[in-house]
Design a protein around this motif. Structure first.
Motif, PDB file in Angstrom:
ATOM      1  N   MET A   1       0.792  -1.042  -0.045  1.00 22.51           N
ATOM      2  CA  MET A   1       0.196   0.023  -0.022  1.00 22.51           C
ATOM      3  C   MET A   1       0.865   1.192   0.063  1.00 22.51           C
ATOM      4  SD  MET A   1      -3.111   0.900   0.023  1.00 22.51           S
ATOM      5  CE  MET A   1      -4.084   2.338   0.461  1.00 22.51           C
ATOM      6  N   VAL A   2       1.898   1.339   0.733  1.00 24.32           N
ATOM      7  CA  VAL A   2       2.764   2.384   0.949  1.00 24.32           C
ATOM      8  C   VAL A   2       3.638   2.572  -0.335  1.00 24.32           C
ATOM      9  CG1 VAL A   2       4.874   3.473   2.127  1.00 24.32           C
ATOM     10  CG2 VAL A   2       3.047   2.202   3.343  1.00 24.32           C
ATOM     11  N   ALA A   3       3.880   1.449  -0.945  1.00 20.56           N
ATOM     12  CA  ALA A   3       4.621   1.541  -2.314  1.00 20.56           C
ATOM     13  C   ALA A   3       3.669   2.149  -3.513  1.00 20.56           C
ATOM     14  CB  ALA A   3       5.044   0.060  -2.802  1.00 20.56           C
ATOM     15  N   LEU A   4       2.296   1.606  -3.408  1.00 21.69           N
ATOM     16  CA  LEU A   4       1.297   2.245  -4.563  1.00 21.69           C
ATOM     17  C   LEU A   4       1.564   3.755  -4.400  1.00 21.69           C
ATOM     18  CD1 LEU A   4      -0.418   1.870  -6.610  1.00 21.69           C
ATOM     19  CD2 LEU A   4      -2.147   1.516  -5.086  1.00 21.69           C
ATOM     20  N   LEU A   5       1.325   4.374  -2.932  1.00 20.78           N
ATOM     21  CA  LEU A   5       1.114   5.826  -2.570  1.00 20.78           C
ATOM     22  C   LEU A   5       2.352   6.301  -3.135  1.00 20.78           C
ATOM     23  CD1 LEU A   5      -0.623   5.683   0.840  1.00 20.78           C
ATOM     24  CD2 LEU A   5      -1.635   6.284  -1.479  1.00 20.78           C
ATOM     25  N   LEU A   6       3.522   5.874  -2.942  1.00 20.73           N
ATOM     26  CA  LEU A   6       4.870   6.537  -3.285  1.00 20.73           C
ATOM     27  C   LEU A   6       4.977   6.497  -4.933  1.00 20.73           C
ATOM     28  CD1 LEU A   6       7.314   4.947  -0.824  1.00 20.73           C
ATOM     29  CD2 LEU A   6       6.561   7.170  -0.943  1.00 20.73           C
ATOM     30  N   VAL A   7       4.455   5.671  -5.683  1.00 21.80           N
ATOM     31  CA  VAL A   7       4.561   5.723  -6.952  1.00 21.80           C
ATOM     32  C   VAL A   7       3.451   6.467  -7.503  1.00 21.80           C
ATOM     33  CG1 VAL A   7       3.776   4.369  -8.976  1.00 21.80           C
ATOM     34  CG2 VAL A   7       5.098   3.038  -7.410  1.00 21.80           C
ATOM     35  N   LEU A   8       2.367   6.640  -6.875  1.00 21.89           N
ATOM     36  CA  LEU A   8       1.490   7.740  -7.469  1.00 21.89           C
ATOM     37  C   LEU A   8       1.821   9.058  -7.104  1.00 21.89           C
ATOM     38  CD1 LEU A   8      -2.030   5.959  -6.274  1.00 21.89           C
ATOM     39  CD2 LEU A   8      -1.019   6.681  -8.532  1.00 21.89           C
ATOM     40  N   LEU A   9       2.719   9.499  -6.067  1.00 29.02           N
ATOM     41  CA  LEU A   9       3.123  10.475  -5.490  1.00 29.02           C
ATOM     42  C   LEU A   9       4.132  11.010  -6.438  1.00 29.02           C
ATOM     43  CD1 LEU A   9       3.086  13.109  -3.607  1.00 29.02           C
ATOM     44  CD2 LEU A   9       4.788  11.824  -2.274  1.00 29.02           C
ATOM     45  N   LEU A  10       5.128   9.898  -6.994  1.00 29.13           N
ATOM     46  CA  LEU A  10       6.013  10.289  -7.921  1.00 29.13           C
ATOM     47  C   LEU A  10       5.671  10.662  -9.312  1.00 29.13           C
ATOM     48  CD1 LEU A  10       9.230  10.163  -8.360  1.00 29.13           C
ATOM     49  CD2 LEU A  10       8.800   7.701  -8.962  1.00 29.13           C
ATOM     50  N   ALA A  11       4.692   9.910  -9.758  1.00 30.33           N
ATOM     51  CA  ALA A  11       3.860  10.450 -10.953  1.00 30.33           C
ATOM     52  C   ALA A  11       3.350  11.762 -10.822  1.00 30.33           C
ATOM     53  CB  ALA A  11       2.662   9.220 -11.240  1.00 30.33           C
ATOM     54  N   LEU A  12       2.772  12.050  -9.795  1.00 30.00           N
ATOM     55  CA  LEU A  12       2.133  13.330  -9.722  1.00 30.00           C
ATOM     56  C   LEU A  12       3.350  14.398  -9.734  1.00 30.00           C
ATOM     57  CD1 LEU A  12      -0.455  14.760  -9.038  1.00 30.00           C
ATOM     58  CD2 LEU A  12      -0.077  14.642  -6.732  1.00 30.00           C
ATOM     59  N   VAL A  13       4.297  14.100  -8.917  1.00 33.14           N
ATOM     60  CA  VAL A  13       5.509  15.236  -9.003  1.00 33.14           C
ATOM     61  C   VAL A  13       5.938  15.322 -10.424  1.00 33.14           C
ATOM     62  CG1 VAL A  13       7.568  15.500  -8.224  1.00 33.14           C
ATOM     63  CG2 VAL A  13       5.960  14.927  -6.368  1.00 33.14           C
ATOM     64  N   LEU A  14       6.144  14.328 -11.050  1.00 26.97           N
ATOM     65  CA  LEU A  14       6.639  14.167 -12.406  1.00 26.97           C
ATOM     66  C   LEU A  14       5.998  14.937 -13.256  1.00 26.97           C
ATOM     67  CD1 LEU A  14       8.755  10.674 -12.541  1.00 26.97           C
ATOM     68  CD2 LEU A  14       9.650  13.175 -12.222  1.00 26.97           C
ATOM     69  N   PHE A  15       4.484  14.999 -13.251  1.00 29.26           N
ATOM     70  CA  PHE A  15       3.618  15.197 -14.208  1.00 29.26           C
ATOM     71  C   PHE A  15       3.734  16.866 -14.042  1.00 29.26           C
ATOM     72  CE2 PHE A  15      -0.638  17.233 -14.443  1.00 29.26           C
ATOM     73  CZ  PHE A  15      -0.830  17.119 -15.776  1.00 29.26           C
ATOM     74  N   GLY A  16       3.678  17.357 -12.444  1.00 23.95           N
ATOM     75  CA  GLY A  16       3.778  18.708 -12.308  1.00 23.95           C
ATOM     76  C   GLY A  16       5.088  19.288 -12.800  1.00 23.95           C
ATOM     77  N   ALA A  17       6.034  18.638 -12.654  1.00 19.86           N
ATOM     78  CA  ALA A  17       7.593  19.141 -12.979  1.00 19.86           C
ATOM     79  C   ALA A  17       7.220  19.147 -14.594  1.00 19.86           C
ATOM     80  CB  ALA A  17       8.587  18.448 -12.548  1.00 19.86           C
ATOM     81  N   GLY A  18       6.677  18.635 -15.384  1.00 21.36           N
ATOM     82  CA  GLY A  18       6.793  18.500 -16.904  1.00 21.36           C
ATOM     83  C   GLY A  18       5.905  19.431 -17.051  1.00 21.36           C
ATOM     84  N   PHE A  19       4.827  19.659 -16.485  1.00 27.08           N
ATOM     85  CA  PHE A  19       3.866  20.778 -16.886  1.00 27.08           C
ATOM     86  C   PHE A  19       4.526  22.178 -16.810  1.00 27.08           C
ATOM     87  CE2 PHE A  19       0.447  24.092 -15.677  1.00 27.08           C
ATOM     88  CZ  PHE A  19      -0.069  24.042 -16.831  1.00 27.08           C
ATOM     89  N   ALA A  20       5.233  22.188 -15.503  1.00 27.85           N
ATOM     90  CA  ALA A  20       5.828  23.580 -15.183  1.00 27.85           C
ATOM     91  C   ALA A  20       6.786  23.864 -16.135  1.00 27.85           C
ATOM     92  CB  ALA A  20       6.325  23.628 -13.824  1.00 27.85           C
ATOM     93  N   LEU A  21       7.624  23.024 -16.621  1.00 25.04           N
ATOM     94  CA  LEU A  21       8.802  23.220 -17.377  1.00 25.04           C
ATOM     95  C   LEU A  21       8.416  23.436 -18.890  1.00 25.04           C
ATOM     96  CD1 LEU A  21      11.347  20.536 -16.784  1.00 25.04           C
ATOM     97  CD2 LEU A  21      11.645  22.678 -16.322  1.00 25.04           C
ATOM     98  N   LYS A  22       6.972  23.073 -19.504  1.00 23.49           N
ATOM     99  CA  LYS A  22       6.620  23.248 -20.692  1.00 23.49           C
ATOM    100  C   LYS A  22       5.872  24.793 -20.664  1.00 23.49           C
ATOM    101  CE  LYS A  22       3.489  21.693 -24.091  1.00 23.49           C
ATOM    102  NZ  LYS A  22       2.626  20.494 -24.643  1.00 23.49           N
TER     103      LYS A  22
END
Length: 56
Positions: A1-22
């Motif tokens: 469960m914790v691993a799934l939350l960490l993966v979702l958090l990482l995906a959210l951070v990477l998506f946010g960084a990608g949008f900010a860079l664009k």
């Protein structure tokens, strides 16, 4: 469960960084266009010397 939350958090951070860079790329393009247009529309003063359109 914790691993799934960490993966979702990482995906959210990477998506946010990608949008900010664009978004920052679009801001950089707009600033570059305005900077280039400033050279063409700066004109000259009464003495015939080119005016500075920036303050630095």
């Amino acid at each position: 469960m914790v691993a799934l939350l960490l993966v979702l958090l990482l995906a959210l951070v990477l998506f946010g960084a990608g949008f900010a860079l664009k978004a920052l790329w679009w801001v950089a393009v707009v600033v570059l266009v305005l900077w280039i247009l400033g050279f063409f529309f700066a004109g000259s003063d009464a003495a015939g010397t080119r005016k500075r359109w920036y303050r630095w």
